[in-house]
Design a protein around this motif. Structure first.
Motif, short mmCIF file in Angstrom:
data_model
loop_
_atom_site.label_atom_id
_atom_site.label_comp_id
_atom_site.label_asym_id
_atom_site.label_seq_id
_atom_site.Cartn_x
_atom_site.Cartn_y
_atom_site.Cartn_z
N SER A 91 19.03 75.91 69.57
CA SER A 91 18.25 77.01 70.14
C SER A 91 17.54 76.63 71.44
CB SER A 91 17.22 77.49 69.13
OG SER A 91 16.19 76.51 68.98
N ASP A 106 12.13 75.80 78.01
CA ASP A 106 11.44 75.45 76.76
C ASP A 106 10.71 74.13 76.92
OD1 ASP A 106 12.51 77.69 75.63
OD2 ASP A 106 14.00 76.65 74.41
N LYS A 121 9.12 77.46 72.47
CA LYS A 121 9.79 78.43 73.33
C LYS A 121 8.89 78.86 74.48
CE LYS A 121 13.70 78.82 71.29
NZ LYS A 121 14.89 78.37 72.00
#
Length: 108
Positions: A55, A60, A104
């Motif tokens: 992910s 990030d 994130k």
């Protein structure tokens, strides 16, 4: 006399079979216990880590396994390029497997 010996042998053989079955049953029970206490949680953790690593996106903030915080600049299939600190020249390529945590960019 032979009749008594044959009955004693038969009862001893039955006891041996019962102990063998109980031993096999105990081994199966131990394997099930070990599976649920050790193997299954480890597989769940591996799946969670794989999902976390997959992910990762540009921007990030990450924490590496060595304890460095950085921001992802580029992502390839197996590697990421991470920028550490305020110095824009400190960009290091590293394996995705070295990522411990991901925060994130949207969460900030």
């Amino acid at each position: 006399m032979n009749l008594l010996l044959n009955e004693a042998d038969a009862s001893a053989a039955g006891t041996g079979t019962a102990s063998a079955v109980s031993m096999i049953l105990m081994l199966v029970v131990w394997f099930v216990i070990i599976y649920f206490l050790m193997i299954r949680p480890q597989k769940k953790e591996q799946k969670k880590k794989a999902a976390l690593v997959n992910s990762v996106a540009v921007g990030d903030s990450i924490l590496t396994t060595s304890g460095f915080y950085g921001i992802v600049i580029d992502v390839t299939e197996d590697d990421v390029i991470v920028e550490f600190g305020n110095n824009k020249n400190c960009r290091i390529p590293m394996k995705k497997s070295a990522i411990e945590q991901v925060e994130k960019a949207d969460a900030q």
